[in-house]
Write an enzyme that holds these catalytic residues in place. Structure first.
Site, PDB file in Angstrom:
ATOM      1  N   LYS A  14       0.878  -1.137   0.077  1.00  0.00           N
ATOM      2  CA  LYS A  14       0.037  -0.115  -0.037  1.00  0.00           C
ATOM      3  C   LYS A  14       0.647   1.253   0.047  1.00  0.00           C
ATOM      4  O   LYS A  14       0.321   2.597   0.562  1.00  0.00           O
ATOM      5  CB  LYS A  14      -0.799  -0.076   1.139  1.00  0.00           C
ATOM      6  N   ASN A  15       1.960   1.196  -0.467  1.00  0.00           N
ATOM      7  CA  ASN A  15       2.992   2.091  -0.512  1.00  0.00           C
ATOM      8  C   ASN A  15       2.987   2.894  -1.879  1.00  0.00           C
ATOM      9  O   ASN A  15       3.059   2.324  -2.954  1.00  0.00           O
ATOM     10  CB  ASN A  15       4.302   1.542  -0.017  1.00  0.00           C
TER      11      ASN A  15
END
Lengths: 319, 332
Positions: B114-115
């Site tokens: 989720k970066n």
């Protein structure tokens, strides 16, 4: 934690002001590069709780300016970090809180943001070219606070945002992207600031947004996902901007937010009984502000700043 | 901890201060100032890596040892966007092997799905590598979505790869598969809409509409308490209210669902919309609504649309204000 009732304002203030000093804190490692945004979340929360004076404004302003890159006009997330529009907005917002926009070379900063607009009207986050409707909002918000919105191609910017509108009335990160409450806030906010809300089907979007309310009273960001305190801001502010906030049950939402507090040590978490952080503390208090919770200053839903700060910027003499 | 690309066969991580290659570098500490606003404490090893990073970054050094330091820094904090920037600068200066780099970032992405930075780095690489990597990129997002089928970043990347590099052939089938695994996956329904409307292989929305209505109706019947297919069904006829009202399958599915569960808010909501658009209800439909009406003495006996609205006000109290407003839009 988990009891209903009041906002533990004093504890939240203490939590923000002292912050964590533990050497092995995981949160400290991953926050370093976005400290400017951390400052915005923390300081805005303090101001909402009438405690902005708890910090030294001169120190804050000095530190913010140490994140500034005079060659480009942008701000980095911390000292020694490359400029990015995310942190440029955070820096401008923090300076607004302290009424210190005077320290800026406004046109230089405005030109940095303006330079990030692409031909199709979208905005990149920085020179590396990542495009996302988040950056449309951030750029428009920054320029508007600096009274320099006219420097971009507003029509094109609006056109791009509208191209990200989906069949459910919501907006995604790019054309075709799934509707997501965070992206919706960005698009609605950008359209609000540019006076372009007529592009929105308010009833359709309002319904999608009020469908975010779950049985526990909290709000989620997309269908069939869990409620999270941060959506208390994004969904709520979007609803306010399109005049449909009465379509959710505000009392139940307030109870949900209050249930996410750590009333002993301060701070608010994403959902009840989880670990707190500055980010969710800000969004929880901001959500309560939008619902006119007693003791919390009112906020502007589009600029994400206290109302008195926004009024000062737009109602006082032209810069 | 990984230093994947520069030194093969090195299993243990060596701190920068003990690497012979960095002996001539003076590490540069963080300039926090005396009273940091939001104070952050650091681990010693992280501090050391960042001190060396800052030194090499300040010197503008584009070398293999600098590349290695960026890998170390990313390992500690993959969210540090400045490190990623510098890494790209070095990669360009060294004319590095970008396929190898894609493998590197994929390893990071798997643990940091989720970066924003990893996904942007992937896109930057994919843009340079071109259509040849379309398949491997689709394989990668498939892998990520296997762990989290709603990962917004993965979906954004997948959509970008489709539109920039291709690979549409099996996308509708992929949506089918995901929906078989979890029919509640809103991201998959959204992707379905993207494929149906934008795929250069299928015929576009109007051509696909008929089969899509059948597909969606089946999904609804199997799980009526599912927001996504109801919206999808509505979306298939967006801008074409007359056709929506005329398609018997739409009102039929509402009726079918309500006969099993008269409290289904989605069915009631769609039915209400059809009525507002001028649907002439069948006797069966009218009968079902009136049966619901009669079961609750509080519900007024009035026209069908208003009756459905009243039912909704009772069944969906969280949104009572919405349904009350809706009622005001119904012509008498």
């Amino acid at each position: 934690m988990g009891e209903q009732g009041e906002l533990a304002a004093e504890q939240h203030v203490r939590y923000i002001v002292t912050a964590e000093k533990k050497k092995d804190s995981f949160e400290s490692l991953v926050m370093e590069h976005l400290r400017a945004s951390g400052a915005y979340w923390g300081l805005t929360t303090l101001d909402l709780l009438h405690k902005l004076h708890a910090v030294d404004s001169a120190e804050v302003v000095d530190w913010i300016m140490s994140c500034y890159h005079p060659e480009s006009g942008g701000f980095g997330g911390n000292v020694g970090h490359d400029p990015h529009v995310l942190y440029t907005l955070s820096a401008v917002q923090v300076l607004c809180l302290f009424d210190r926009l005077d320290v800026l070379d406004v046109d230089k900063v405005a030109d940095y943001v303006t330079g990030l607009q692409n031909e199709d009207g979208s905005f990149s986050g920085d020179i590396w070219g990542e495009v996302d409707t988040r950056f449309s909002y951030i750029s428009i918000c920054t320029l508007s606070l600096l009274h320099r919105l006219h420097k971009i191609n507003v029509d094109k910017a609006v056109e791009y945002i509208v191209s990200c509108k989906n069949l459910d009335g919501g907006f995604g990160a790019m054309p075709g992207g799934e509707s997501h409450a965070g992206q919706i806030f960005c698009c609605v906010g950008a359209l609000a600031i540019t006076g372009s809300l007529h592009h929105i089907d308010r009833d359709l979007l309002g319904w999608w947004l009020c469908e975010r309310q779950c049985r526990d009273g909290g709000l989620n960001g997309r269908p069939e996902k869990l409620a999270d305190v941060c959506y208390s801001w994004w969904v709520l502010s979007s609803l306010i901007m399109i005049d449909r906030v009465h379509w959710i049950d505000k009392e139940k939402l307030a109870k949900f937010i209050l249930n996410c507090q750590d009333k002993e040590n301060g701070g608010i978490s994403d959902r009840p009984d989880n670990a707190v952080d500055i980010y969710h503390t800000y969004f929880g208090v901001a959500g309560l502000s939008l619902m006119e919770y007693p003791g919390v200053k009112p906020m502007d839903p589009a600029y994400a700043l206290p109302l008195d700060v926004v009024n000062r910027i737009f109602l006082s003499k032209q810069q | 901890m990984s230093s994947p690309d520069e030194e093969e066969g090195v299993d243990e991580w060596v701190p920068p201060s003990r690497r012979p290659e960095l002996a001539d570098v003076a590490p540069l500490p963080q300039g926090d100032g005396p009273c940091p606003v939001v104070a952050i404490a650091y681990r010693d090893d992280f501090r050391e890596v960042m001190d060396y990073f800052r030194a090499l970054y300040a010197a503008g050094e584009r070398s293999p040892r600098a590349l290695r330091i960026t890998a170390d820094a990313i390992d500690f904090n993959p969210g540090n966007y400045t490190v990623w920037h510098f890494r790209r600068v070095i990669l360009e200066a060294l004319d590095a092997d970008l396929i190898q780099e894609m493998n590197f970032v994929d390893q990071i992405a798997e643990c940091n799905a989720k970066n924003y930075q990893v996904w942007h780095h992937k896109r930057w690489l994919a843009e340079k590598l071109g259509p040849d990597v379309a398949n491997s990129e689709h394989e990668f997002t498939r892998k990520i979505l296997y762990d989290d089928a709603k990962n917004y970043h993965a979906w954004s990347h997948r959509q970008w790869v489709l539109q920039a590099l291709g690979g549409w052939e099996s996308e509708l089938q992929y949506c089918n598969q995901l929906l078989e695994e979890d029919v509640f996956n809103n991201s998959a329904w959204n992707q379905r809409y993207l494929v149906v409307t934008r795929s250069p292989i299928l015929g576009g929305l109007v051509t696909m509409r008929d089969s899509e209505v059948d597909y969606t109706v089946e999904a609804i019947i199997a799980n009526p308490q599912n927001e996504s297919p109801w919206r999808y069904l509505r979306g298939l006829y967006k801008g074409d209210n007359t056709l929506l009202v005329a398609d018997d399958r739409i009102s039929d599915v509402c009726l079918k669902v309500l006969n099993n569960d008269w409290r289904c808010i989605f069915a009631l909501g769609l039915l209400l919309e059809l009525l507002r658009m001028g649907l002439q209800p069948s006797d069966e439909l009218r009968g079902t609504i009136e049966a619901i009406n009669n079961s609750d003495p509080e519900i007024e006996h009035t026209d069908l649309a208003t009756a459905v609205c009243s039912i909704l006000q009772k069944c969906d109290p969280l949104r009572i204000n919405y349904w009350s407003w809706y009622r005001t839009t119904l012509s008498s």
